[in-house]
Enzyme design. Structure first.
Site, PDB file in Angstrom:
ATOM      1  N   LYS A  42       0.811  -1.202   0.000  1.00 28.25           N
ATOM      2  CA  LYS A  42       0.000   0.000   0.000  1.00 28.25           C
ATOM      3  C   LYS A  42       0.853   1.264   0.000  1.00 28.25           C
ATOM      4  O   LYS A  42       0.376   2.349  -0.306  1.00 28.25           O
ATOM      5  CB  LYS A  42      -0.890   0.016   1.258  1.00 28.25           C
ATOM      6  CG  LYS A  42      -1.735  -1.202   1.429  1.00 28.25           C
ATOM      7  CD  LYS A  42      -2.409  -1.173   2.821  1.00 28.25           C
ATOM      8  CE  LYS A  42      -2.896  -2.546   3.193  1.00 28.25           C
ATOM      9  NZ  LYS A  42      -3.206  -2.643   4.632  1.00 28.25           N
ATOM     10  N   GLY A  43       2.099   1.122   0.406  1.00 32.46           N
ATOM     11  CA  GLY A  43       2.948   2.293   0.692  1.00 32.46           C
ATOM     12  C   GLY A  43       3.075   3.325  -0.408  1.00 32.46           C
ATOM     13  O   GLY A  43       3.255   4.503  -0.136  1.00 32.46           O
ATOM     14  N   ASP A  99       7.580   2.984  -2.351  1.00 32.34           N
ATOM     15  CA  ASP A  99       7.744   4.050  -1.356  1.00 32.34           C
ATOM     16  C   ASP A  99       9.180   4.199  -0.875  1.00 32.34           C
ATOM     17  O   ASP A  99       9.729   5.289  -0.849  1.00 32.34           O
ATOM     18  CB  ASP A  99       6.783   3.818  -0.157  1.00 32.34           C
ATOM     19  CG  ASP A  99       6.903   2.427   0.455  1.00 32.34           C
ATOM     20  OD1 ASP A  99       7.732   1.614   0.002  1.00 32.34           O
ATOM     21  OD2 ASP A  99       6.141   2.143   1.415  1.00 32.34           O
ATOM     22  N   ASP A 102      14.906  -0.146   1.504  1.00 33.26           N
ATOM     23  CA  ASP A 102      15.562  -0.257   2.805  1.00 33.26           C
ATOM     24  C   ASP A 102      16.646  -1.350   2.678  1.00 33.26           C
ATOM     25  O   ASP A 102      17.741  -1.074   2.203  1.00 33.26           O
ATOM     26  CB  ASP A 102      14.460  -0.604   3.817  1.00 33.26           C
ATOM     27  CG  ASP A 102      14.920  -0.622   5.258  1.00 33.26           C
ATOM     28  OD1 ASP A 102      15.880   0.096   5.588  1.00 33.26           O
ATOM     29  OD2 ASP A 102      14.325  -1.355   6.063  1.00 33.26           O
ATOM     30  N   LYS A 130      17.243   4.254   1.992  1.00 33.11           N
ATOM     31  CA  LYS A 130      18.109   4.207   3.188  1.00 33.11           C
ATOM     32  C   LYS A 130      19.321   3.348   2.828  1.00 33.11           C
ATOM     33  O   LYS A 130      19.328   2.142   3.110  1.00 33.11           O
ATOM     34  CB  LYS A 130      17.370   3.523   4.339  1.00 33.11           C
ATOM     35  CG  LYS A 130      16.294   4.331   5.007  1.00 33.11           C
ATOM     36  CD  LYS A 130      15.860   3.584   6.272  1.00 33.11           C
ATOM     37  CE  LYS A 130      14.391   3.701   6.516  1.00 33.11           C
ATOM     38  NZ  LYS A 130      13.911   2.822   7.589  1.00 33.11           N
ATOM     39  N   ASP A 158       3.688   3.436   6.624  1.00 35.09           N
ATOM     40  CA  ASP A 158       2.994   3.174   7.887  1.00 35.09           C
ATOM     41  C   ASP A 158       3.916   2.620   8.961  1.00 35.09           C
ATOM     42  O   ASP A 158       5.009   2.140   8.682  1.00 35.09           O
ATOM     43  CB  ASP A 158       1.892   2.128   7.663  1.00 35.09           C
ATOM     44  CG  ASP A 158       2.461   0.718   7.517  1.00 35.09           C
ATOM     45  OD1 ASP A 158       3.377   0.526   6.701  1.00 35.09           O
ATOM     46  OD2 ASP A 158       2.006  -0.184   8.248  1.00 35.09           O
TER      47      ASP A 158
HETATM   48  P1  IMP Z   1      13.113  -3.665   2.116  1.00 38.01           P
HETATM   49  O1  IMP Z   1      12.671  -4.967   1.539  1.00 38.01           O
HETATM   50  O2  IMP Z   1      13.859  -3.863   3.407  1.00 38.01           O
HETATM   51  O3  IMP Z   1      13.883  -2.785   1.160  1.00 38.01           O
HETATM   52  O4  IMP Z   1      11.843  -2.918   2.622  1.00 38.01           O
HETATM   53  C1  IMP Z   1      10.948  -2.304   1.809  1.00 38.01           C
HETATM   54  C2  IMP Z   1       9.629  -2.156   2.502  1.00 38.01           C
HETATM   55  O5  IMP Z   1       9.787  -2.067   3.932  1.00 38.01           O
HETATM   56  C3  IMP Z   1       8.969  -0.879   2.081  1.00 38.01           C
HETATM   57  O6  IMP Z   1       8.156  -1.087   0.971  1.00 38.01           O
HETATM   58  C4  IMP Z   1       8.190  -0.501   3.325  1.00 38.01           C
HETATM   59  O7  IMP Z   1       6.932  -1.103   3.286  1.00 38.01           O
HETATM   60  C5  IMP Z   1       8.972  -1.068   4.470  1.00 38.01           C
HETATM   61  N1  IMP Z   1       9.827  -0.059   5.144  1.00 38.01           N
HETATM   62  C6  IMP Z   1      11.170   0.015   5.153  1.00 38.01           C
HETATM   63  N2  IMP Z   1      11.606   1.072   5.862  1.00 38.01           N
HETATM   64  C7  IMP Z   1      10.498   1.691   6.309  1.00 38.01           C
HETATM   65  C8  IMP Z   1      10.276   2.885   7.096  1.00 38.01           C
HETATM   66  O8  IMP Z   1      11.191   3.598   7.533  1.00 38.01           O
HETATM   67  N3  IMP Z   1       8.965   3.187   7.337  1.00 38.01           N
HETATM   68  C9  IMP Z   1       7.927   2.443   6.871  1.00 38.01           C
HETATM   69  N4  IMP Z   1       8.093   1.346   6.139  1.00 38.01           N
HETATM   70  C10 IMP Z   1       9.360   0.966   5.853  1.00 38.01           C
END
Ligand code: IMP
Length: 174
Positions: A42-43, A99, A102, A130, A158
């Site tokens: 949803k982000g 969105d 990370d 990040k 969220d």
């Molecule tokens: P990744 O797979 O670790 O890159 O994470 C991606 C997903 O984690 C994003 O689509 C978000 O839904 C969630 N996410 C990562 N960091 C944050 C944050 O600081 N706030 C909210 N959601 C986050």
């Protein structure tokens, strides 16, 4: 309701509006004709809606939903597909709209399954990145803002399904 609340504005509505409009023009310049955007729910819902409103010309849209975090602020490393696309990608210029990147695990998974559907080109646009948290080297062609390792909410993002409605991006803390 969680005990964590947004207590510091990191990016204001104005900053986001300006940067998203720049990103829209950048993407349009790279794909002046065919362009198909895929928003990751949803982000990315707010990012997508501002992005397309700032984008001249023709564009088609589709949505997919994945879940990467159950609850809380740490990645499980597991990505689950909750809703698949409705439109074929074969021969299209496709941009994934996400969105935040990370650890990079979610996007790596998405890029892999979408590439297998034979788009002409596949690129990715993320509002936030990040880099200090990256676990895998994932390619993101369009990045809105690079931020430090802090958990942020608002503008679609969220914490335990709260705060998606904030018009700005804020850091949450106790
Ligand atoms: P990744 O797979 O670790 O890159 O994470 C991606 C997903 O984690 C994003 O689509 C978000 O839904 C969630 N996410 C990562 N960091 C944050 C944050 O600081 N706030 C909210 N959601 C986050």
């Amino acid at each position: 309701m969680s005990e964590l609340t947004p207590n510091e504005i990191l990016l204001s509505e104005d900053q986001i509006r300006t940067r998203v409009a720049e990103m829209a023009l950048e993407i349009r310049r790279d794909f002046p004709d065919d362009l198909h955007l895929i928003a990751v729910l949803k982000g990315a819902f707010m990012f997508l809606s501002d992005l397309v409103r700032a984008m001249p010309g023709h564009v088609s849209l589709d949505f997919m939903a994945v879940s990467s975090y159950a609850k809380g602020t740490t990645s499980s490393g597991e990505v689950r597909m909750l809703k698949d696309l409705e439109i074929a990608l074969e021969g299209r210029n496709v941009v994934i709209v996400e969105d935040i990147v990370d650890t990079g695990l979610t996007l790596t998974y998405l890029q892999e399954i979408l590439r297998a559907r034979n788009p002409k080109q596949l690129r990715t646009a993320c509002l936030l990145s990040k880099p200090s948290r990256r676990q895998v080297d994932v390619k993101v062609e369009y990045i809105g803002f690079t931020i430090e390792d802090r958990f942020v909410v608002g503008y679609g993002l969220d914490f335990a399904e709260q705060f998606r409605n904030l018009p700005h991006i804020a850091v949450v803390g106790p």
